[in-house]
Design an enzyme around this catalytic site. Structure first.
Site, PDB file in Angstrom:
ATOM      1  N   GLU A 123      30.718  35.125  44.189  1.00  0.00           N
ATOM      2  CA  GLU A 123      30.907  33.699  44.500  1.00  0.00           C
ATOM      3  C   GLU A 123      32.382  33.304  44.339  1.00  0.00           C
ATOM      4  O   GLU A 123      32.925  32.568  45.168  1.00  0.00           O
ATOM      5  CB  GLU A 123      30.031  32.845  43.573  1.00  0.00           C
ATOM      6  N   ASN A 218      24.244  33.852  35.278  1.00  0.00           N
ATOM      7  CA  ASN A 218      23.701  32.655  34.597  1.00  0.00           C
ATOM      8  C   ASN A 218      22.687  33.027  33.518  1.00  0.00           C
ATOM      9  O   ASN A 218      22.525  32.305  32.551  1.00  0.00           O
ATOM     10  CB  ASN A 218      23.166  31.646  35.615  1.00  0.00           C
TER      11      ASN A 218
HETATM   12  S1  SF4 Z   1      22.775  28.631  40.962  1.00  0.00           S
HETATM   13 FE1  SF4 Z   1      21.384  28.189  42.653  1.00  0.00          FE
HETATM   14  S2  SF4 Z   1      21.588  25.972  43.057  1.00  0.00           S
HETATM   15 FE2  SF4 Z   1      23.333  26.643  41.819  1.00  0.00          FE
HETATM   16  S3  SF4 Z   1      24.905  27.072  43.316  1.00  0.00           S
HETATM   17 FE3  SF4 Z   1      23.907  29.019  42.863  1.00  0.00          FE
HETATM   18  S4  SF4 Z   1      22.315  29.192  44.413  1.00  0.00           S
HETATM   19 FE4  SF4 Z   1      22.983  27.065  44.412  1.00  0.00          FE
END
Ligand code: SF4
Length: 298
Positions: A123, A218
């Site tokens: 990302e 995450n």
């Molecule tokens: S964690 Fe999920 S909602 Fe958040 S930016 Fe990434 S894909 Fe989108």
């Protein structure tokens, strides 16, 4: 043993939409996903089972249609992929697009972009590859190494914990008091909700189980957050990773999960815990009965 779920946990809409797009497309034409659609082995195995291919580079794709994951990609990378004659399908999460637009605007307005996140994360590469210059910082040490600029434009990888992001922004302001520091909050709402719910959960629990892929950023952030408020935190990928010795009969056990963890995997983890809790409860009753004194009334 009592089991509670975090108020917000598990797969976010961005990942769910990307999976749905991949599955729907694969019904009509062969598909290659560029990179890991999600950092979760269970989901990836399910996609492979539907004959969806995964390639890390467009040069390795052996289908005409390729899909960009929810993490997004830079314009440069998209153009290079199209130049190979590939049909590009974008599953970029709308909140990642918001972050792309934010960084482009900051650069256009003369701010030196600073991204709070992991330099090698797909990302972050998508956010930075179109920029002439930028910095990526992950912690205090990286902030110390920043060079002074007249204007800093600070934003974050969408899955970074917001408290940490705010702390680093403050640090940049303190380190460069003469610079203008503009902060654009690009941490996504699902991440904030899961982080906030994880803090509440960790406060209430003796043990927290975080379910998510070994490479999920995450999920690792949830583990770190919970560990600040709870001494017994365990990261598992699937129910089979759970260990009986981690739990005691009088524990309150919390469950949370990363944004790439499917409901089925969370459900299986919860089922394992509930089943084990029931066995512990029976054991406790039996032990009590064995030790209870027996009175004979004549
Ligand atoms: S964690 Fe999920 S909602 Fe958040 S930016 Fe990434 S894909 Fe989108």
């Amino acid at each position: 043993m009592k089991i509670i779920r975090a108020e917000h946990l598990g797969m976010c809409f961005g990942v769910m939409d990307a999976i749905a797009l991949a599955l729907e497309t694969a019904k009509h034409e062969p598909l290659t996903i560029l990179g890991d659609l999600v950092h979760n082995e269970t989901v990836l195995a399910e996609l492979r089972a539907r004959d969806i291919r995964i390639a890390q580079q467009p040069g390795n794709a052996d289908t005409r249609t390729v899909m960009i994951t929810a993490h997004g990609a830079s314009e440069r990378r998209l153009a290079e992929t199209r130049e190979r004659g590939l049909n590009v399908l974008e599953a970029t999460c709308p909140l990642v697009r918001v972050a792309h637009r934010a960084v482009a605007k900051l650069a256009r307005e003369g701010f030196h972009p600073v991204i709070i996140g992991k330099r090698d994360h797909v990302e972050v590469r998508g956010m930075t590859e179109d920029l002439a210059e930028f910095d990526v910082v992950l912690d205090e040490r990286d902030v110390v190494n920043l060079r002074e600029r007249s204007r800093f434009g600070v934003m974050a990888q969408t899955t970074q914990p917001i408290e940490k992001v705010r702390r680093l922004v403050q640090l940049i302001r303190e380190r460069f008091p003469k610079s203008e520091v503009r902060f654009v909050d690009t941490v996504c709402q699902p991440t904030k909700q899961r982080q906030h719910a994880a803090v509440e959960l960790a406060h209430k629990c003796d043990v927290v189980v975080v379910i998510g892929g070994a490479h999920s950023n995450n999920t690792h952030e949830l583990v770190k957050t919970c560990s600040q408020f709870c001494a017994r935190v365990h990261h598992v990928q699937i129910a089979a990773d759970l260990r009986m010795e981690w739990f005691h009969a009088d524990d309150i056990v919390g469950i949370t999960a990363g944004t790439s963890t499917p409901d089925t995997v969370i459900g299986e983890g919860e089922l394992w815990l509930r089943d084990f809790a029931a066995r512990l409860a029976v054991q406790t009753i039996q032990t009590k009965e064995t030790h209870e004194p027996v009175f004979h009334v004549s």
